[in-house]
Design an enzyme around this catalytic site. Structure first.
Site, PDB file in Angstrom:
ATOM      1  N   GLY A 211       0.751  -1.249   0.000  1.00 50.35           N
ATOM      2  CA  GLY A 211       0.000   0.000   0.000  1.00 50.35           C
ATOM      3  C   GLY A 211       0.776   1.291   0.000  1.00 50.35           C
ATOM      4  N   LYS A 213       1.898   3.149  -2.520  1.00 53.77           N
ATOM      5  CA  LYS A 213       1.299   4.082  -3.475  1.00 53.77           C
ATOM      6  C   LYS A 213      -0.155   4.360  -3.143  1.00 53.77           C
ATOM      7  CE  LYS A 213       4.400   3.222  -7.409  1.00 53.77           C
ATOM      8  NZ  LYS A 213       5.351   2.330  -6.731  1.00 53.77           N
ATOM      9  N   CYS A 332       9.035  -0.725 -12.032  1.00 55.90           N
ATOM     10  CA  CYS A 332      10.337  -0.273 -11.534  1.00 55.90           C
ATOM     11  C   CYS A 332      11.417  -1.031 -12.320  1.00 55.90           C
ATOM     12  CB  CYS A 332      10.469  -0.469 -10.037  1.00 55.90           C
ATOM     13  SG  CYS A 332      10.009  -2.106  -9.438  1.00 55.90           S
TER      14      CYS A 332
END
Length: 390
Positions: A211, A213, A332
């Site tokens: 969580g 983001k 990423c």
């Protein structure tokens, strides 16, 4: 511990890290923590020195080393002071023998080096992936009124971001304990800004994990609207509730998904979301500054599975967005398979969507999106694209 004993300790830890990398076991930071928990004689300076030696060796070796000793000999080959500690006395490592295996220096396994080159990442730039990362935080605007930031930081390019030296003990600060700040890389903060979440909207975080983001989105929405956090990992998703309570983030609904059957759990949200964030599972090649041994774990087969999962998640997300809504895709990773090519594939499969280049203060255009990198932008490596439904 003597300096030589610290080197031997690092070698023992490296043996465990190498074995875990080959077997997809525990990450290096956990192995290091476990090693010291059973060796109470080691003081804080010992722990710091051993940790630095171990990570120095991990960063120095491109291919997976044969042994921890071979990895540390790579460091010794470039540092006479370390080499002198291989003297065989006390708890020091045995004397260096001519011709014994020494791990090869390099960025990563050769197949990954080739993938970087194909993705437009120059070797000189890629070396920054093995630098030590700074400590970035995000000011939690839900609790900003009670904020007293720790000393020693400076503003980052993120709207609510600050940057501190990597050794800063931010989690011991009152601001962190009170939930007024969150540890989050600047690049991660910027990708959340691309969502442009607003109060009163319906926003979905399709791959929420623990969580990080989601909490940034909650702050942007000022706890107003509907925020749905989804994931297939029950353990990771369960960490969101206590984090949200600490941050003062309310109204977050969590949905546990069954892999391969995500749409069955999400049917009630079909065509209802103003925005969906797809922070998709990926190779993590942009996070090597924090997890340098991850480059020893990744295989070509795993990369292929990540790419397939990303495509499937994007197709699912497209069904959740209302007309005129937006979809933000994030990985990423610095590999085009998980970035520009993935975004281009989405647009080909979905002609009713268009790409809108993210408006960020940093980043380099790459296909329909932006690439963030440690060498150009001082962030972890990310690809972010924003799509809008026509």
């Amino acid at each position: 511990m003597t300096p030589g004993a610290r080197v031997q300790a690092a070698i023992e830890i490296l043996d465990q890290v190498i074995a875990a990398a080959r077997a997809n076991g525990a990450p290096a930071d956990r192995l290091i923590g476990d090693w010291f928990r059973t060796r109470r004689f080691a003081g804080s300076k010992d722990r710091r020195a051993v940790r630095e030696l171990a990570y120095r060796a991990i960063r120095a070796c491109g291919e997976v080393p044969e042994t921890g000793r071979a990895a540390m000999l790579r460091v010794a080959a470039e540092d006479r002071e370390v080499a002198a500690l291989f003297d065989g006395t006390g708890h020091s490592p045995a004397t260096i023998v001519a011709g014994e295996p020494v791990a090869e220096a390099g960025l990563a396994p050769q197949w990954l080096v080739e993938r970087f080159a194909a993705s437009g990442v120059a070797a000189a730039d890629a070396a920054a992936l093995l630098d030590r990362a700074p400590l970035d935080i995000r000011v939690n605007t839900i609790k900003a009124a009670s904020l007293a930031l720790p000393e020693g930081g400076e503003r980052s390019v993120a709207a609510n971001g600050w940057r501190y030296p990597p050794e800063t003990r931010i989690e011991q600060s009152a601001a962190y304990v009170q939930g007024a700040i969150e540890v989050q890389d600047t690049g991660s903060q910027l990708t959340c800004e691309v969502v442009a979440a607003r109060a009163g909207e319906t926003i979905m975080d399709l791959c929420a994990g623990a969580g990080g983001k989601t909490l940034a989105l909650a702050a942007a929405m000022d706890n107003s609207g509907a925020l749905v956090a989804c994931d297939t990992d029950r353990t990771r998703l369960s960490r969101l509730a206590p984090r949200a309570e600490r941050a003062g983030a309310t109204g977050i609904e969590t949905v546990l998904l069954d892999p391969g059957k995500e749409l069955q759990a999400l049917q009630r949200f079909a065509g209802a979301a103003d925005a969906v964030l797809v922070d998709a599972p990926c190779s993590g090649t942009g996070t090597w500054r924090r997890n340098p041994e991850a480059r020893w774990r990744l295989t070509e087969a795993q990369l292929g599975r990540y790419v397939a999962t990303q495509s499937r998640l994007l197709d699912i997300a497209a069904q959740l967005v209302k007309p005129g809504g937006r979809l933000v895709f994030v990985t990423c990773s610095l590999l085009d398979e998980e970035g520009a090519k993935q975004a281009e594939g989405f647009l080909k499969r979905h002609p009713d969507w268009s790409a809108a280049m993210p408006d960020l203060p940093v980043g380099t255009p790459r296909g329909p999106g932006l690439r963030l990198s440690p060498w150009h932008d001082g962030t972890d490596g990310f690809f972010v694209a924003r799509f809008e439904r026509l």
